[in-house]
Design a protein around this motif. Structure first.
Motif, PDB file in Angstrom:
ATOM      1  N   ARG A 177       6.536  -1.924  12.123  1.00  0.00           N
ATOM      2  CA  ARG A 177       7.808  -2.281  12.930  1.00  0.00           C
ATOM      3  C   ARG A 177       9.282  -1.536  12.238  1.00  0.00           C
ATOM      4  O   ARG A 177      10.140  -1.564  12.933  1.00  0.00           O
ATOM      5  N   GLU A 178       9.120  -1.648  10.986  1.00  0.00           N
ATOM      6  CA  GLU A 178      10.251  -1.261  10.543  1.00  0.00           C
ATOM      7  C   GLU A 178      10.711   0.055  10.471  1.00  0.00           C
ATOM      8  O   GLU A 178      11.971   0.447  10.088  1.00  0.00           O
ATOM      9  N   SER A 179       9.761   0.927  10.617  1.00  0.00           N
ATOM     10  CA  SER A 179       9.961   2.393  10.630  1.00  0.00           C
ATOM     11  C   SER A 179      10.580   2.685   9.423  1.00  0.00           C
ATOM     12  O   SER A 179      11.543   3.787   9.595  1.00  0.00           O
ATOM     13  N   ILE A 180      10.077   2.469   8.241  1.00  0.00           N
ATOM     14  CA  ILE A 180      10.758   2.885   6.857  1.00  0.00           C
ATOM     15  C   ILE A 180       9.492   3.899   6.410  1.00  0.00           C
ATOM     16  O   ILE A 180      10.013   4.737   5.762  1.00  0.00           O
ATOM     17  N   ILE A 181       8.246   3.208   6.405  1.00  0.00           N
ATOM     18  CA  ILE A 181       7.272   4.265   6.087  1.00  0.00           C
ATOM     19  C   ILE A 181       7.009   5.258   7.133  1.00  0.00           C
ATOM     20  O   ILE A 181       6.597   4.627   8.341  1.00  0.00           O
ATOM     21  N   HIS A 182       7.168   6.518   7.082  1.00  0.00           N
ATOM     22  CA  HIS A 182       7.107   7.449   8.215  1.00  0.00           C
ATOM     23  C   HIS A 182       5.665   7.871   8.337  1.00  0.00           C
ATOM     24  O   HIS A 182       5.335   8.326   9.726  1.00  0.00           O
ATOM     25  N   SER A 183       4.729   7.927   7.547  1.00  0.00           N
ATOM     26  CA  SER A 183       3.281   8.177   7.576  1.00  0.00           C
ATOM     27  C   SER A 183       2.814   8.079   6.056  1.00  0.00           C
ATOM     28  O   SER A 183       3.605   8.211   5.080  1.00  0.00           O
ATOM     29  N   MET A 184       1.410   8.040   5.848  1.00  0.00           N
ATOM     30  CA  MET A 184       0.939   8.157   4.613  1.00  0.00           C
ATOM     31  C   MET A 184      -0.367   8.904   4.596  1.00  0.00           C
ATOM     32  O   MET A 184      -0.785   9.134   5.739  1.00  0.00           O
ATOM     33  N   ILE A 232      -0.557   7.997  -0.680  1.00  0.00           N
ATOM     34  CA  ILE A 232       0.669   8.505  -0.895  1.00  0.00           C
ATOM     35  C   ILE A 232       1.644   8.280   0.312  1.00  0.00           C
ATOM     36  O   ILE A 232       1.205   8.663   1.378  1.00  0.00           O
ATOM     37  N   ALA A 233       2.755   7.721   0.212  1.00  0.00           N
ATOM     38  CA  ALA A 233       3.563   7.380   1.647  1.00  0.00           C
ATOM     39  C   ALA A 233       4.947   8.208   1.407  1.00  0.00           C
ATOM     40  O   ALA A 233       5.435   8.441   0.282  1.00  0.00           O
ATOM     41  N   GLN A 234       5.707   8.260   2.515  1.00  0.00           N
ATOM     42  CA  GLN A 234       6.953   8.997   2.487  1.00  0.00           C
ATOM     43  C   GLN A 234       7.837   8.119   3.099  1.00  0.00           C
ATOM     44  O   GLN A 234       7.567   7.318   4.417  1.00  0.00           O
ATOM     45  N   LEU A 235       8.944   7.680   2.596  1.00  0.00           N
ATOM     46  CA  LEU A 235       9.792   6.738   3.110  1.00  0.00           C
ATOM     47  C   LEU A 235      11.191   7.103   3.254  1.00  0.00           C
ATOM     48  O   LEU A 235      11.564   7.904   2.468  1.00  0.00           O
ATOM     49  N   GLY A 236      11.983   6.533   4.094  1.00  0.00           N
ATOM     50  CA  GLY A 236      13.247   6.921   4.213  1.00  0.00           C
ATOM     51  C   GLY A 236      13.804   5.974   5.413  1.00  0.00           C
ATOM     52  O   GLY A 236      13.272   5.300   6.134  1.00  0.00           O
TER      53      GLY A 236
END
Length: 383
Positions: free
Chosen positions: A241-248, A257-261
């Motif tokens: 829900r937070e849309s902080i982790i854009h995928s892993m 491994i995750a990409q956050l932003g």
């Protein structure tokens, strides 16, 4: 060509297009050309600000008006059915950003692949409808396809420095849209305004409705299959829900491994241009102390059946993804025009896909025919 990067932006007046131009302005790139549909007010502003050599406008009446408005500039205006592809033939930009919405982006994608060394692709429908042909053309023409969708850019970044054969799972995140937790009964009477109320992203109307039905994630699953050469079974959708982790990406040793932003499309747009290099961006920094918590849920495929349909379609392959995409585009358009209800989208797309006879072999002309035939079929169902 000098050291300054030269960029072409297709769909320049839409959500992704305007943010792409924001990136070019921030980085002081040259804008060779832009393309849009009919928003001549914003189009004129973009012409005066970025001074492109060429502009293509699908709407011929809008193009005629625009020619008069910018007659004091050196920009050449093209119009008509094939104006985008015709315009691309004049260009040699470093990167083409294709942010045209829907199936209309397919032929410009194929033309851009033949013309440019790199395509920043924000048009997922291109890959859904003709992924195999697009990938083959990119290989033949030595064109890099760098994804612009936030999720696929995240996956692309998580895969850097690793081999795809070591990938165990792609974890595709999804906000859940404005109706997370709702049941089918709750969805029967939602309005267009309700469905356009996305909780974390500001996007165009079509993709926002797709997010509300969860079809957007189904389309992205098929796109990920083609872009990253994985099977549908290797892709798992997570509601985040937070849309902080854009995928892993989970590897065979179980490392994830995750990409956050922050929720800002400028980052994936910029990375599609600068890859493999990184540079300062116009995005805000992620403040971990303000996040609070990160949550994850399993998608509700019973009350949002289009995700399950897309997963089934991904496994079937052939022309079925093209048919599903066309049925969905038409149904969403009918909903936005107030001609059908929100849950009618589910019914129209599901019925169309279930009744389609999927051929084992096809070419580009078959994809184009299937797209138009499906649209007519869906329209006729509500007459």
């Amino acid at each position: 060509m000098n050291d300054k990067k030269h960029i072409t932006v297709l769909g320049s007046t839409g959500s992704i297009g305007t943010q792409a131009l924001r990136v070019t302005e921030f980085a002081d790139y040259a804008v060779d050309a832009i393309a849009f549909g009919s928003n001549i007010k914003l189009g004129e502003e973009q012409i005066r600000k970025f001074k492109p050599k060429f502009v293509s406008v699908n709407d011929e009446n809008a193009a005629a008006d625009l020619k008069m408005r910018v007659s004091d500039t050196d920009t050449k205006i093209l119009s008509g059915k094939n104006c985008v592809c015709e315009m691309l033939e004049f260009l040699d930009s470093d990167v083409c950003i294709n942010a045209i919405s829907g199936f209309d982006g397919l032929l410009p994608t194929l033309t851009a692949i033949e013309r440019f060394p790199r395509l920043g692709l924000a048009n997922k429908e291109t890959i859904v409808a003709a992924g195999t042909l697009v990938k083959q053309s990119a290989t033949k023409n030595n064109c890099e396809i760098i994804p612009v969708d936030s999720e696929h850019s995240a996956i692309f970044q998580c895969l850097e420095g690793n081999k795809n054969k070591t990938v165990r799972r792609i974890l595709l995140t999804c906000s859940g849209g404005p109706f997370f937790g709702k049941k089918m009964e709750d969805l029967k009477n939602v309005t267009v305004s309700d469905a356009l109320g996305h909780p974390t992203w500001k996007m165009g109307a079509k993709i926002t409705i797709d997010s509300a039905t969860l079809m957007n994630k189904g389309l992205e699953l098929i796109e990920a299959m083609h872009l990253f050469d994985v099977s549908p079974e290797q892709i798992e959708v997570l509601i985040h829900r937070e849309s902080i982790i854009h995928s892993m990406v989970e590897y065979n040793d179980k490392a994830v491994i995750a990409q956050l932003g922050v929720s800002d499309m400028c980052l994936p747009i910029q990375y599609a241009i600068t890859y493999p290099n990184r540079m300062e961006s116009p995005c805000e920094a992620l403040d971990f102390f303000k996040i609070g918590k990160l949550t994850f849920f399993e998608p509700d495929r019973e009350n949002f059946p289009l995700l399950a349909l897309a997963e089934k379609t991904a496994q079937a392959g052939g022309l079925l993804p093209c048919v599903m995409n066309a049925a969905n585009e038409e149904a969403v358009s009918l909903f936005l025009d107030g001609k059908i209800s929100f849950t009618d989208i589910f019914d129209l797309v599901y019925e169309t896909v279930e009744n389609y006879r999927n051929p084992s072999e096809f070419e580009l002309s078959d994809i184009i025919k299937a797209n138009f035939a499906t649209r007519e079929l869906v329209k006729n169902k509500i007459i």
